[in-house]
Write a protein that holds these residues in place. Structure first.
Motif, PDB file in Angstrom:
ATOM      1  N   UNK A 110     131.050 -36.587  27.843  1.00 38.60           N
ATOM      2  CA  UNK A 110     129.628 -36.235  27.868  1.00 38.60           C
ATOM      3  C   UNK A 110     128.819 -37.506  28.095  1.00 38.60           C
ATOM      4  N   UNK A 111     127.607 -37.358  28.623  1.00 41.27           N
ATOM      5  CA  UNK A 111     126.738 -38.516  28.863  1.00 41.27           C
ATOM      6  C   UNK A 111     126.456 -39.247  27.555  1.00 41.27           C
ATOM      7  N   UNK A 112     126.312 -38.504  26.467  1.00 38.62           N
ATOM      8  CA  UNK A 112     126.043 -39.140  25.167  1.00 38.62           C
ATOM      9  C   UNK A 112     127.227 -39.998  24.740  1.00 38.62           C
ATOM     10  N   UNK A 113     128.445 -39.510  24.919  1.00 41.27           N
ATOM     11  CA  UNK A 113     129.637 -40.263  24.522  1.00 41.27           C
ATOM     12  C   UNK A 113     129.788 -41.513  25.390  1.00 41.27           C
ATOM     13  N   UNK A 114     129.474 -41.387  26.673  1.00 39.44           N
ATOM     14  CA  UNK A 114     129.589 -42.536  27.562  1.00 39.44           C
ATOM     15  C   UNK A 114     128.585 -43.615  27.186  1.00 39.44           C
ATOM     16  N   UNK A 115     127.362 -43.218  26.845  1.00 47.48           N
ATOM     17  CA  UNK A 115     126.363 -44.226  26.481  1.00 47.48           C
ATOM     18  C   UNK A 115     126.786 -44.953  25.204  1.00 47.48           C
ATOM     19  N   UNK A 116     127.513 -44.291  24.322  1.00 45.91           N
ATOM     20  CA  UNK A 116     128.010 -44.932  23.105  1.00 45.91           C
ATOM     21  C   UNK A 116     129.276 -45.750  23.366  1.00 45.91           C
ATOM     22  N   UNK A 117     129.987 -45.437  24.450  1.00 48.05           N
ATOM     23  CA  UNK A 117     131.252 -46.095  24.732  1.00 48.05           C
ATOM     24  C   UNK A 117     131.062 -47.581  25.027  1.00 48.05           C
ATOM     25  N   UNK A 118     129.874 -47.980  25.395  1.00 50.49           N
ATOM     26  CA  UNK A 118     129.632 -49.393  25.672  1.00 50.49           C
ATOM     27  C   UNK A 118     129.281 -50.169  24.402  1.00 50.49           C
ATOM     28  N   UNK A 119     129.380 -49.523  23.249  1.00 52.45           N
ATOM     29  CA  UNK A 119     129.226 -50.182  21.956  1.00 52.45           C
ATOM     30  C   UNK A 119     130.621 -50.488  21.429  1.00 52.45           C
ATOM     31  N   UNK A 120     130.803 -51.637  20.836  1.00 51.77           N
ATOM     32  CA  UNK A 120     132.135 -52.094  20.422  1.00 51.77           C
ATOM     33  C   UNK A 120     132.824 -51.095  19.490  1.00 51.77           C
ATOM     34  N   UNK A 121     132.149 -50.626  18.451  1.00 56.63           N
ATOM     35  CA  UNK A 121     132.791 -49.744  17.465  1.00 56.63           C
ATOM     36  C   UNK A 121     133.278 -48.449  18.108  1.00 56.63           C
ATOM     37  N   UNK A 145     129.273 -66.185  28.432  1.00 52.38           N
ATOM     38  CA  UNK A 145     128.758 -65.840  27.101  1.00 52.38           C
ATOM     39  C   UNK A 145     129.681 -64.870  26.359  1.00 52.38           C
ATOM     40  N   UNK A 146     130.433 -64.042  27.093  1.00 48.61           N
ATOM     41  CA  UNK A 146     131.348 -63.110  26.436  1.00 48.61           C
ATOM     42  C   UNK A 146     132.548 -63.848  25.837  1.00 48.61           C
ATOM     43  N   UNK A 147     132.978 -64.912  26.478  1.00 45.34           N
ATOM     44  CA  UNK A 147     134.057 -65.718  25.910  1.00 45.34           C
ATOM     45  C   UNK A 147     133.589 -66.389  24.625  1.00 45.34           C
ATOM     46  N   UNK A 148     132.372 -66.883  24.638  1.00 51.28           N
ATOM     47  CA  UNK A 148     131.801 -67.503  23.437  1.00 51.28           C
ATOM     48  C   UNK A 148     131.681 -66.487  22.305  1.00 51.28           C
ATOM     49  N   UNK A 149     131.284 -65.265  22.641  1.00 45.68           N
ATOM     50  CA  UNK A 149     131.122 -64.209  21.627  1.00 45.68           C
ATOM     51  C   UNK A 149     132.446 -63.706  21.084  1.00 45.68           C
ATOM     52  N   UNK A 150     133.508 -63.857  21.860  1.00 41.21           N
ATOM     53  CA  UNK A 150     134.808 -63.289  21.476  1.00 41.21           C
ATOM     54  C   UNK A 150     135.699 -64.303  20.763  1.00 41.21           C
ATOM     55  N   UNK A 151     135.112 -65.225  20.029  1.00 39.77           N
ATOM     56  CA  UNK A 151     135.905 -66.213  19.291  1.00 39.77           C
ATOM     57  C   UNK A 151     135.957 -65.850  17.812  1.00 39.77           C
ATOM     58  N   UNK A 152     136.855 -66.512  17.097  1.00 38.94           N
ATOM     59  CA  UNK A 152     137.046 -66.308  15.655  1.00 38.94           C
ATOM     60  C   UNK A 152     137.311 -64.842  15.303  1.00 38.94           C
ATOM     61  N   UNK A 153     138.040 -64.163  16.172  1.00 36.10           N
ATOM     62  CA  UNK A 153     138.429 -62.781  15.898  1.00 36.10           C
ATOM     63  C   UNK A 153     137.387 -61.727  16.219  1.00 36.10           C
ATOM     64  N   UNK A 154     136.209 -62.144  16.660  1.00 39.09           N
ATOM     65  CA  UNK A 154     135.181 -61.160  17.028  1.00 39.09           C
ATOM     66  C   UNK A 154     135.542 -60.509  18.361  1.00 39.09           C
ATOM     67  N   UNK A 155     135.095 -59.294  18.555  1.00 38.51           N
ATOM     68  CA  UNK A 155     135.371 -58.561  19.791  1.00 38.51           C
ATOM     69  C   UNK A 155     134.091 -58.476  20.609  1.00 38.51           C
ATOM     70  N   UNK A 156     134.204 -58.831  21.880  1.00 38.31           N
ATOM     71  CA  UNK A 156     133.089 -58.696  22.820  1.00 38.31           C
ATOM     72  C   UNK A 156     133.438 -57.591  23.807  1.00 38.31           C
ATOM     73  N   UNK A 176     135.762 -53.880  29.626  1.00 36.07           N
ATOM     74  CA  UNK A 176     136.747 -54.811  29.048  1.00 36.07           C
ATOM     75  C   UNK A 176     136.287 -55.135  27.626  1.00 36.07           C
ATOM     76  N   UNK A 177     137.207 -54.960  26.674  1.00 37.43           N
ATOM     77  CA  UNK A 177     137.001 -55.449  25.305  1.00 37.43           C
ATOM     78  C   UNK A 177     137.916 -56.658  25.163  1.00 37.43           C
ATOM     79  N   UNK A 178     137.421 -57.720  24.528  1.00 35.46           N
ATOM     80  CA  UNK A 178     138.236 -58.938  24.442  1.00 35.46           C
ATOM     81  C   UNK A 178     137.961 -59.717  23.167  1.00 35.46           C
ATOM     82  N   UNK A 179     138.964 -60.473  22.739  1.00 33.91           N
ATOM     83  CA  UNK A 179     138.867 -61.324  21.562  1.00 33.91           C
ATOM     84  C   UNK A 179     139.880 -62.455  21.702  1.00 33.91           C
ATOM     85  N   UNK A 180     139.660 -63.536  20.965  1.00 35.39           N
ATOM     86  CA  UNK A 180     140.638 -64.618  20.982  1.00 35.39           C
ATOM     87  C   UNK A 180     141.809 -64.316  20.039  1.00 35.39           C
ATOM     88  N   UNK A 181     141.747 -63.207  19.334  1.00 33.64           N
ATOM     89  CA  UNK A 181     142.846 -62.733  18.469  1.00 33.64           C
ATOM     90  C   UNK A 181     143.280 -61.353  18.952  1.00 33.64           C
TER      91      UNK A 181
END
Length: 176
Positions: A68-79, A135-146, A169-174
């Motif tokens: 659904x369009x609602x699910x897709x708009x939420x899919x770009x949120x990490x959680x 900036x996504x590489x910077x955000x995806x450090x110390x176990x955080x997910x970008x 793409x979801x990414x993290x350094x862990x």
């Protein structure tokens, strides 16, 4: 008179829904960032400026009609993306991203999406252009997910627009 208007509205809504459900497969893809993306368990790599097709890489794209369009708009949120990727509600692939500016690799998941017929002339719908800003590489450090993505714009009923991803793409350094 009201029945005629209702019938006309239902007919127009049905035509609009049908035109959105007709999917367009995006055949060509290109990595434009100065990085490499290795597909885990396959040994295949995406390299800068080399075009590829999903078929030659052994990938499948998610169909636009399955969400659904609602699910897709939420899919770009990490959680939300994490839940959908982990529960296999989205066809996705494990990847390792190497950026020469960082000594450690980044771990992630990638998913591809086809678009609706109405979005096929949108610039990003002609081919997927995979790019990860620094900036996504910077955000995806110390176990955080970008999470980063490219999207086509979908115009639905009553002129409402939504961002429909062509890749995520979801990414993290862990590993996650």
């Amino acid at each position: 008179m009201n029945k005629a208007l209702l019938l006309l509205f239902m007919l127009l809504y049905g035509i609009n829904s049908f035109s959105q459900s007709a999917k367009v497969e995006i055949e060509r893809n290109k990595l434009v960032s100065d990085i490499t993306i290795k597909i885990e368990n396959s040994g295949k790599e995406l390299v800068k400026d080399k075009m590829f097709t999903l078929q030659e890489m052994g990938f499948e794209a998610n169909s636009p009609g399955g969400f659904s369009a609602a699910k897709v708009s939420q899919m770009t949120e990490v959680a939300t993306a994490m839940k959908m990727f982990k529960k296999d509600k989205v066809i996705n692939y494990d990847i390792i991203i190497k950026n020469s500016r960082y000594p450690k690799p980044f771990y992630g998941k990638i998913a591809f999406f086809n678009v609706f017929r109405k979005s096929e002339m949108d610039a990003v719908a002609r081919y997927r252009e995979i790019s990860i800003d620094e900036s996504y590489f910077t955000s995806a450090t110390r176990g955080r997910v970008a999470i980063t993505y490219e999207y086509a714009t979908l115009t639905g009923a009553f002129g409402k627009t939504a961002k429909w991803p062509t890749w995520i793409i979801m990414m993290s350094d862990e590993p996650f």
